[in-house]
Motif scaffolding. Structure first.
Motif, PDB file in Angstrom:
ATOM      1  N   TYR A 106       0.844  -1.186   0.000  1.00 41.15           N
ATOM      2  CA  TYR A 106       0.000   0.000   0.000  1.00 41.15           C
ATOM      3  C   TYR A 106       0.888   1.248   0.000  1.00 41.15           C
ATOM      4  N   VAL A 135      -7.850  -5.512  -1.158  1.00 43.31           N
ATOM      5  CA  VAL A 135      -8.783  -4.525  -0.620  1.00 43.31           C
ATOM      6  C   VAL A 135      -8.398  -3.151  -1.154  1.00 43.31           C
ATOM      7  N   PRO A 136      -8.626  -2.925  -2.445  1.00 49.51           N
ATOM      8  CA  PRO A 136      -8.137  -1.691  -3.074  1.00 49.51           C
ATOM      9  C   PRO A 136      -8.681  -0.411  -2.469  1.00 49.51           C
ATOM     10  N   ALA A 137      -9.839  -0.443  -1.824  1.00 46.52           N
ATOM     11  CA  ALA A 137     -10.359   0.765  -1.197  1.00 46.52           C
ATOM     12  C   ALA A 137      -9.444   1.262  -0.088  1.00 46.52           C
ATOM     13  N   ARG A 138      -8.670   0.369   0.500  1.00 49.01           N
ATOM     14  CA  ARG A 138      -7.738   0.753   1.564  1.00 49.01           C
ATOM     15  C   ARG A 138      -6.299   0.846   1.070  1.00 49.01           C
ATOM     16  N   VAL A 140      -5.148   1.142  -2.139  1.00 47.86           N
ATOM     17  CA  VAL A 140      -4.991   1.883  -3.402  1.00 47.86           C
ATOM     18  C   VAL A 140      -4.174   1.076  -4.411  1.00 47.86           C
ATOM     19  N   ASP A 142      -4.674  -2.645  -6.528  1.00 52.17           N
ATOM     20  CA  ASP A 142      -5.661  -3.674  -6.846  1.00 52.17           C
ATOM     21  C   ASP A 142      -4.940  -4.843  -7.499  1.00 52.17           C
ATOM     22  N   SER A 166     -12.619  -6.608  -3.279  1.00 54.30           N
ATOM     23  CA  SER A 166     -12.667  -5.664  -4.400  1.00 54.30           C
ATOM     24  C   SER A 166     -14.093  -5.243  -4.727  1.00 54.30           C
ATOM     25  N   GLY A 167     -15.064  -6.088  -4.375  1.00 47.15           N
ATOM     26  CA  GLY A 167     -16.452  -5.834  -4.736  1.00 47.15           C
ATOM     27  C   GLY A 167     -16.799  -6.223  -6.158  1.00 47.15           C
ATOM     28  N   ASN A 189     -16.436  -8.981   1.769  1.00 49.38           N
ATOM     29  CA  ASN A 189     -17.589  -8.083   1.918  1.00 49.38           C
ATOM     30  C   ASN A 189     -18.776  -8.891   2.403  1.00 49.38           C
TER      31      ASN A 189
END
Length: 294
Positions: A106, A135-138, A140, A142, A166-167, A189
């Motif tokens: 990260y 967990v790309p939301a955290r 950054v 992917d 990733s969703g 998720n």
């Protein structure tokens, strides 16, 4: 290697901000009694970013000691520094973990080649199986499907699973079509777990399971047995609680939820994390009520 409901455990702190070992042991014991199939210590929900190395692996060690082999313990061990990540793998092994949960680097924001090279460097000397954590939301960063596939194909005995937060549900199928049947896909998720499992996932590393372990375990069991009606009913029963976990920055809401279902559970967080705001507390209260837990 892993399946079912796997809580990403919170780390309880006392009023002075110290690790509350007694409260943590009690939480581990309750989670096992309620049907959790494995435990994650010192993941994102465990506020690992606020723990120093000695604290971090003390938490892992206490989790392993309390579990006493009844369920496996997965230790958060990622870093944006490849050398530190390698040292963390050794420390996780020494603490007794069964596997390590590893985010891609990260902050540095490596490209796909850098992500691959990071895991390539860790694999040969890794003392533990590794669960990739995307967990790309955290982070950054992917880990794109082609990179996941490349990593696992290069080191199939090391990289045994993925926690996919990733969703992007289509990735479950992309991974399944390219990788062996034994590669484990776990949802990151809670609210997508029903669809994730329908597409070939086998469990969830869960935030909600901290506060609703039995219902989350029953949901995963229904998915595994092919009882879609029961799984759907449990998903809908839990949905408002899943949603409430992220009305404010996690793990504020889930720690608040634990104070509701486990009276006396310490609510403290370490800065920069803060207690759940009023809207989040109201959402948690509504979610617990909808789930029949309060």
């Amino acid at each position: 290697m892993f399946s079912g409901s796997i809580p990403a455990l919170v780390t309880p702190f006392d009023d002075e901000g110290r690790f509350d070992e007694a409260a943590f042991r009690d939480l581990v014991e309750w989670q096992i009694a309620e049907g959790s199939s494995a435990l994650v210590a010192c993941g994102t929900t465990g506020e690992a970013a606020t723990l120093d190395k000695d604290e971090h692996f003390r938490v892992v060690r206490v989790c392993v000691e309390q579990a006493r082999g009844r369920v496996p313990v997965i230790a958060g061990a990622g870093s944006n520094d490849t050398a530190v990540a390698a040292a963390n793998l050794c420390a996780a092994k020494e603490a007794g973990a069964a596997a390590a949960l590893m985010v891609p680097p990260y902050y540095n924001r490596p490209g796909q080649e850098g992500i691959f090279r990071h895991f390539e460097a860790l694999a040969p000397a890794s003392p533990l199986p590794i669960v990739l954590y995307n967990v790309p939301a955290r982070t950054v960063t992917d880990i794109l499907p082609q990179t996941v596939i490349r990593i696992v194909e290069a080191f199939p005995t090391v990289f045994v699973a993925i926690k996919d937060a990733s969703g992007a549900l289509a990735r479950v199928t992309q991974h399944r079509l390219a990788l062996r049947d034994g590669f484990v896909q776990l949802s990151g998720n809670d609210d997508l777990s029903l669809a994730f499992n329908a597409m070939g996932g086998v469990g969830c590393i869960s935030v909600t399971a901290n506060a609703a372990p039995r219902l989350c375990a029953e949901f995963q069991a229904a998915c595994a047995s092919g009882d879609h009606a029961a799984a759907l009913a449990l998903h809908e029963r839990l949905y408002r609680l899943h949603d409430a976990m992220f009305v404010d920055a996690s793990p504020g809401p889930v720690k608040y939820a634990l104070t509701r279902v486990r009276p006396g559970f310490p609510p403290a967080l370490r800065l920069p994390m803060t207690p759940a705001n009023e809207a989040a507390r109201a959402a948690v209260d509504a979610g617990l009520s909808a789930a029949g837990l309060a």
